[in-house]
Design a protein around this motif. Structure first.
Motif, short mmCIF file in Angstrom:
data_model
loop_
_atom_site.label_atom_id
_atom_site.label_comp_id
_atom_site.label_asym_id
_atom_site.label_seq_id
_atom_site.Cartn_x
_atom_site.Cartn_y
_atom_site.Cartn_z
N GLY A 146 -1.74 5.11 5.83
CA GLY A 146 -0.36 5.19 6.28
C GLY A 146 0.41 4.01 5.73
O GLY A 146 -0.10 3.23 4.92
N ARG A 147 1.64 3.85 6.18
CA ARG A 147 2.51 2.76 5.72
C ARG A 147 2.87 1.85 6.89
O ARG A 147 3.10 2.32 8.00
N VAL A 148 2.89 0.54 6.62
CA VAL A 148 3.24 -0.43 7.65
C VAL A 148 4.66 -0.13 8.11
O VAL A 148 5.60 -0.11 7.32
N ILE A 203 -0.59 -4.44 13.66
CA ILE A 203 0.16 -3.61 12.71
C ILE A 203 0.46 -2.25 13.34
O ILE A 203 -0.43 -1.59 13.86
N ALA A 204 1.72 -1.84 13.27
CA ALA A 204 2.13 -0.49 13.63
C ALA A 204 2.21 0.30 12.33
O ALA A 204 2.96 -0.08 11.41
N VAL A 205 1.42 1.37 12.23
CA VAL A 205 1.30 2.13 10.99
C VAL A 205 1.83 3.54 11.19
O VAL A 205 1.42 4.24 12.11
N GLU A 206 2.74 3.94 10.30
CA GLU A 206 3.28 5.29 10.35
C GLU A 206 2.39 6.22 9.54
O GLU A 206 2.12 5.98 8.36
N LEU A 207 1.90 7.27 10.21
CA LEU A 207 1.14 8.32 9.55
C LEU A 207 2.13 9.46 9.27
O LEU A 207 2.52 10.19 10.18
N ALA A 208 2.56 9.58 8.02
CA ALA A 208 3.65 10.50 7.67
C ALA A 208 3.29 11.95 7.98
O ALA A 208 4.13 12.69 8.52
N GLU A 258 1.09 0.26 1.85
CA GLU A 258 0.06 1.21 2.26
C GLU A 258 -1.14 0.47 2.84
O GLU A 258 -1.59 -0.54 2.29
N VAL A 259 -1.65 0.98 3.97
CA VAL A 259 -2.85 0.46 4.61
C VAL A 259 -3.78 1.63 4.93
O VAL A 259 -3.36 2.78 4.95
N GLU A 260 -5.04 1.28 5.18
CA GLU A 260 -6.02 2.31 5.54
C GLU A 260 -6.75 1.87 6.80
O GLU A 260 -6.89 0.68 7.08
N VAL A 261 -7.22 2.86 7.55
CA VAL A 261 -7.96 2.58 8.78
C VAL A 261 -9.42 2.31 8.42
O VAL A 261 -9.99 2.98 7.56
N VAL A 262 -9.98 1.28 9.06
CA VAL A 262 -11.38 0.92 8.85
C VAL A 262 -12.02 0.61 10.20
O VAL A 262 -11.34 0.32 11.18
N SER A 263 -13.32 0.67 10.22
CA SER A 263 -14.08 0.31 11.42
C SER A 263 -14.08 -1.19 11.60
O SER A 263 -14.14 -1.94 10.61
N GLY A 264 -13.98 -1.65 12.84
CA GLY A 264 -14.01 -3.07 13.13
C GLY A 264 -14.75 -3.35 14.41
O GLY A 264 -15.07 -2.43 15.17
#
Length: 152
Positions: A54-56, A84-89, A113-119
C-alpha cells in the motif's frame, strides 16, 4: 498473535479482513457478525486476504511507552518506533501498524510504497507474539532503510 487477523501461508505474510457480500465493504480488523457499513447491515461476510502493499497515508513517531495489552519491560529504556497509516487502494481502507525495526520517520514520506511483513510484538521464554509491521518496498527483511543511488 491475534487469531484470524493474519496468515503466514504459501503466498507470504498477509493481513486477513472480511468483505461484505451485499455492499462489498472491506473491514480490518475483521468483522464476523454483521457489516459495519451503516447503510447495509448484512450478515453475509467472507474472509479475504488484503493487499500486501500500500501507500503511506500518514505517519508519526511514538515516543511513549504504550499501555496494556502491549507488554514492555519497565526496567529497560523505551525505544521510540514509527507508526504508519497505510492506504490499501484495492480495499479502499487505511490500516495502522508499527514500522519494521530500523524504519524511522526520517525514512518515510507520504505516498511511498510499503509492504506488510511479520514482526515480533513481544516474546518471553515460552512464547513469541507475532504482529504485522510495515516496511518500505525494496528493503530486505530486518532492514529498515531503503538504499538509493550507487552502492560502492
Amino acid at each position: 498473535m491475534v487469531a484470524g487477523w493474519f496468515t503466514e501461508g504459501g503466498d507470504g505474510f498477509r493481513l486477513l479482513g472480511t468483505r461484505c457480500g451485499a455492499c462489498t465493504s472491506v473491514f480490518f480488523p475483521r468483522e464476523d457478525h454483521r457489516c459495519r457499513n451503516p447503510a447495509c447491515g448484512s450478515g453475509e461476510l467472507e474472509e479475504v486476504s488484503l493487499s500486501r502493499r500500500g501507500r503511506v497515508w500518514s505517519f508519526t513517531d511514538s515516543r511513549y511507552r504504550p499501555p496494556s495489552p502491549y507488554v514492555t519491560n519497565p526496567e529497560l529504556p523505551w525505544e521510540p518506533c514509527a507508526l504508519i497509516a497505510v492506504e490499501l487502494a484495492a480495499e479502499r481502507i487505511v490500516v495502522l501498524g508499527q514500522a519494521a525495526p530500523g524504519v524511522t520517520v526520517a525514512d518515510l514520506t507520504v505516498g511511498m510504497e510499503v509492504e506488510v511483513v511479520s514482526g515480533v510484538l513481544h516474546e518471553d521464554a515460552e512464547t513469541t507474539w507475532t504482529t504485522w509491521q510495515w516496511r518500505p518496498t525494496g528493503a530486505r527483511q530486518g532492514e529498515g532503510r531503503v538504499m538509493t543511488g550507487d552502492v560502492a
